[in-house]
Every structure is written in C-alpha cells, then in structure tokens.
Write a protein that holds these residues in place. Structure first.
Motif, mmCIF file in Angstrom:
data_model
loop_
_atom_site.group_PDB
_atom_site.id
_atom_site.type_symbol
_atom_site.label_atom_id
_atom_site.label_comp_id
_atom_site.label_asym_id
_atom_site.label_seq_id
_atom_site.Cartn_x
_atom_site.Cartn_y
_atom_site.Cartn_z
ATOM 1 N N GLY A 205 0.791 -1.232 0.000
ATOM 2 C CA GLY A 205 0.000 0.000 0.000
ATOM 3 C C GLY A 205 0.816 1.271 0.000
ATOM 4 O O GLY A 205 0.426 2.270 0.606
ATOM 5 N N GLY A 206 1.959 1.261 -0.681
ATOM 6 C CA GLY A 206 2.765 2.468 -0.787
ATOM 7 C C GLY A 206 2.138 3.477 -1.738
ATOM 8 O O GLY A 206 1.158 3.190 -2.438
ATOM 9 N N ALA A 207 2.705 4.664 -1.786
ATOM 10 C CA ALA A 207 2.147 5.746 -2.600
ATOM 11 C C ALA A 207 2.092 5.375 -4.074
ATOM 12 O O ALA A 207 1.117 5.689 -4.772
ATOM 13 C CB ALA A 207 2.976 7.020 -2.408
ATOM 14 N N PHE A 208 3.114 4.685 -4.568
ATOM 15 C CA PHE A 208 3.149 4.315 -5.990
ATOM 16 C C PHE A 208 1.980 3.392 -6.330
ATOM 17 O O PHE A 208 1.282 3.584 -7.325
ATOM 18 C CB PHE A 208 4.476 3.626 -6.302
ATOM 19 N N ILE A 209 1.756 2.389 -5.488
ATOM 20 C CA ILE A 209 0.661 1.433 -5.717
ATOM 21 C C ILE A 209 -0.689 2.126 -5.628
ATOM 22 O O ILE A 209 -1.568 1.947 -6.482
ATOM 23 C CB ILE A 209 0.736 0.279 -4.695
#
Length: 488
Positions: A205-209
C-alpha cells in the motif's frame, strides 16, 4: 491567579508534547514532521486556533487524545483541520479522538468551511474495543452527509490501516507522501499472522501502488512539504462550499501561439493533450489530478481569464485515448465533484472509442462506461466540449456530447465524428450494401445541429472564454427526487 495561570501553561505544554520527547524524536528519525510542524506548514502563519486541546479519553494518559483539531486560514480563506498524532498510541482512534473529529466536521458543515484531515493512524484503538469502531462509523456517516456540501480533503502522512483508510476513500481528494506513507485495509503484520504470507508495506500500500494501480490517491509528493504545498494549491481552484463561485485570481499572461501546431499533420500520430490544455488555458495554471492513474484520460483544474474550470481530456499518447474501465471511473468521479461545487467543465475530445476486447467486456466496461454517461448527463454546471481530432461511437456520446446535455460543442475543421472510423466503417458498410466510401465529416455533424460551431484552433481559447462567461448564470431545473441510481 498566578498559580492557576502557571498550571494552565503546564497543561498546554503537556498537550503540545503529544507522546513525549522520545516518541517525537523517533518520528523525526523516520523523516516525518510533528503534528504542529505540519499545521504550521499547511496554514497561513499564526492563523491556527485549536479547539478542545485538553480533551482526554477514559483510557488515555495524554491530553488531546492523539489528535489536534481546529480552524485556520489558507490563502486568507477559513478551513477546518485535524491532525492525528502518531506519537500518541500510534495515532489510533479512540472514543474521544473520534468525538473531536466528528465535532469539527459538524462545525465545518454548519459554517460552510472545507475540512482537511492530516492522517497518521494505525486504525482503531485496540484498548477501547468496539467503542473505537463506533467512532469510525460516526466519522464515515459525516463523510457521506457532508459530501457535496463542503470540500473534504485527506492527506496521508504515515501508515494508515483499517478504518483509517475508509474515511479518506469517502472524501473528495486524497494526497499522500511517497517516502513515509502507506494505506492498506489489512496491514502486513496481520496478513502474516493470518495467512503466513510476508508482504512488503511498500508493495502492499505504498504511494506508488495507491496512485498508479488502485487509483485511491489523487496526488503524491516526494515529502510532506511537497504534499502540504499541493493542498494549499488545490484549494485555490475550488470553492469553500457548494453553490458559490470559485476563488478567482489575477489574470495572467497567456501564450498566444496557435494550439493547432500541437496537432500532428498525420492523423495516425499521437501528441500530448496536456500541451493542448496548457495552450488553451492561463499560463502555468493546470493542476492535474491522478496523473499516474489511467493515463489515457486526463483530469484536473485550470484557469481561463483567472476563473477556475475543471478539465477532462482524452490522452492520445496512451491507448490512443480510448476509454477503459479506469478512465470512465476516474473521469466520472472528477465530473461529479465539479458539478457538486459548481465548477464549469471543459471537455477536450480525441477518442477512437471504448477499449474493445473480451477482457474489457468481462470486467464490466458496460457498467463502468455507464458511470461516465451518468456523470455528464447528471451535471448541471456549465459544460463546453471541443472535439480536437476524432470522436467515434459510444465514446463520442460519452465525452459530453450534445445529447448528454453539453451547453456548447465545438469542433476543429479536420475533426472526424461518426459511429466509427472510416476504415472500419467502409468494411462493414461494404459487407452489407456492397457500397463503401463512408466519410465522417465535421460539417455533417454541424449541419445536423450536433456541433454549435466549427472553430480554427487559434480562435478556440477566446471562444471558450466567451462561452463560459455566457454560462455564468446557467440555472437548470431537474425533476424532484431523492436521488438517482448511479451504476456502481
């Protein structure tokens, strides 16, 4: 009296320290700002007024209960803001924590002020059990009740899990830092405990995803300073409440170059529609939303003669600008926000159709495409369309056609408008009637009254300015009903 004043200063000091110096230092070591630093960076200097700084839950040792709430100014306009403090029980939500937030949400609605949530929370406070879950329910209910009434913005600045991610999903815009923030319904530790699967927080759930893959986030920034600056910028494009004009800025210089030069002479070649947006709107005024999600459609805010407008545009550089499931969802959501807060919509069309194929059909392209149709047809704000190069099939209808209720539809001289492109049309017509030579022309559409005028690229900006100016007092009545049933 002096003793009481000294006591008050001590209480204030305790409240300002959050979880204490050790935890504040740990926060700093992670590259994260303190809640007070975040508020200082977000709001105009000296404008913050805290509310209920000494509130404390039954099971809490800390004044404030892990969240700071209050009011302030952004560009001299009043806003409500709450900031969760991860140094106090990991920013988790307990009964008093929730009451402070819901009280602020009610205040924001009564006084017609935007509300901004600075999120840094591990979810429900386990020590308080089901009471904390009830607190989330109260917040979610208000997210829905005040949706379309006041702008709601969520800023993800740390790891947010469980109920802490559902409130952002119900708000209008979600912004997120790339270095220190995560969003997931079920965190890596819980997943590992339940399934034995080891999951990286960044991949989960990182910003990129969350930006590029899931589309849950509208804007990401490299750090907190970048994201909080973006919030301040975003608020210059949207009104503080429904049925009010957007905040106008001073008219800026505009590049007088002909936008027609951006369009390739070869109709098979692609181009960047963002350059077209820049050429038609005020200088350096375009603020894109969800730039990394569903890149075949572009959404965002810009200005015409200093006034804010929303823009939806096909992007020929990606999938030839065709519409797929995510593009329909992205555009429909943006259109509905603009409509709720009376922001005029400009649609730039260069679309070959809906993305064909078995995969798209099975995934529900009909249902998702219907969302876009519904959003445009439902919108009562001023709506202007410019067909730049091609508009074929159902996608022509979906991209704010006359039939869906566009106030003005313009086209450039070489635009093609028809059921499908000439190549496919020739083949189908020939197989049925043994005749070919189907010629989709903009003149035919204009003769049928489906196009209000054919414009040269050079005169388009001026016509857009005049058109939106004419539509300022637009008032469109709709049948009285509780609400429609949008295809979800």
């Amino acid at each position: 009296m002096n003793e009481s004043i000294n006591e008050l200063y001590e209480w204030r000091k305790q409240a300002a320290m959050g979880g204490g110096e050790k935890r504040l230092k740990a926060q700093e070591d992670k590259g994260k700002l303190s809640v007070n630093e975040r508020l200082d960076m977000l709001l105009d200097p000296g404008s913050f007024m805290e509310i209920q700084p000494f509130a404390k839950g039954h099971h809490s040792e800390h004044l404030g209960d892990g969240v700071i709430v209050g009011t302030g100014l952004i560009h001299d306009r009043p806003v409500c803001v709450y900031a969760q403090d991860a140094t106090v029980y990991g920013g988790s939500l307990g009964e008093m924590h929730a009451k402070k937030i819901t009280s602020l949400m009610d205040f924001a609605a009564k006084n017609q002020m935007p509300i901004i949530g600075l999120k840094d929370s591990g979810g429900a406070r386990i020590q308080e059990g089901v009471v904390s879950l009830e607190g989330y329910g109260q917040i979610f209910k208000r997210n829905v009740l005040y949706s379309g009434q006041i702008p709601q913005i969520s800023v993800i600045l740390g790891s947010c899990a469980g109920g802490a991610v559902y409130s952002p999903a119900l708000t209008d815009f979600v912004l997120m830092t790339e270095q220190t923030a995560h969003m997931f319904l079920t965190g890596p530790k819980v997943i590992e405990k339940a399934t034995g699967e080891t999951v990286c927080p960044e991949r989960l759930g990182g910003a990129f995803i969350q930006h590029q893959t899931s589309g849950n986030v509208h804007y990401t920034g490299k750090d907190e300073k970048d994201v909080l600056k973006a919030v301040r910028t975003l608020l210059t494009y949207i009104p503080t409440k429904q049925k009010t004009a957007c905040h106008a800025v001073e008219k800026t210089k505009h590049d007088p170059s002909d936008p027609g030069t951006i369009l390739p002479k070869d109709p098979a070649r692609t181009y960047d529609v963002k350059k077209m947006i820049t050429a038609l709107t005020d200088h350096v005024s375009f603020f894109e939303t969800q730039p990394c999600f569903s890149k075949n459609i572009v959404t965002g805010f810009a200005r015409l003669q200093g006034s804010s407008i929303g823009i939806v545009a096909n992007q020929p550089k990606v999938l030839a600008g065709s519409l797929d499931l995510d593009a329909a969802d992205k555009a429909a959501r943006f259109i509905r926000f603009c409509d709720a807060f009376h922001i005029p919509i400009l649609t730039l069309v260069d679309v070959p159709g809906f993305l064909p194929g078995e995969k798209a059909e099975h995934a529900g392209i009909i249902r998702h495409g219907a969302k876009l149709l519904y959003a445009y047809a439902e919108a009562t704000v001023p709506k202007v369309t410019v067909i730049l190069r091609k508009a074929f099939g159902g996608a022509y209808v979906a991209m704010n056609s006359k039939g869906l209720g566009a106030d003005f539809v313009y086209a450039w001289p070489e635009a093609e408008i028809d059921v499908m492109g000439k190549l496919f049309a020739d083949e189908i017509v020939k197989s049925v009637t043994h005749k070919s030579d189907v010629e989709p022309t903009v003149l035919k559409a204009a003769q049928l009254g489906l196009i209000d005028d054919i414009l040269t690229p050079a005169e388009t900006r001026e016509r857009l300015i005049r058109s939106f100016d004419l539509l300022r007092s637009k008032d469109e009545d709709r049948p009285l009903k509780k609400h429609g049933n949008m295809p979800l």
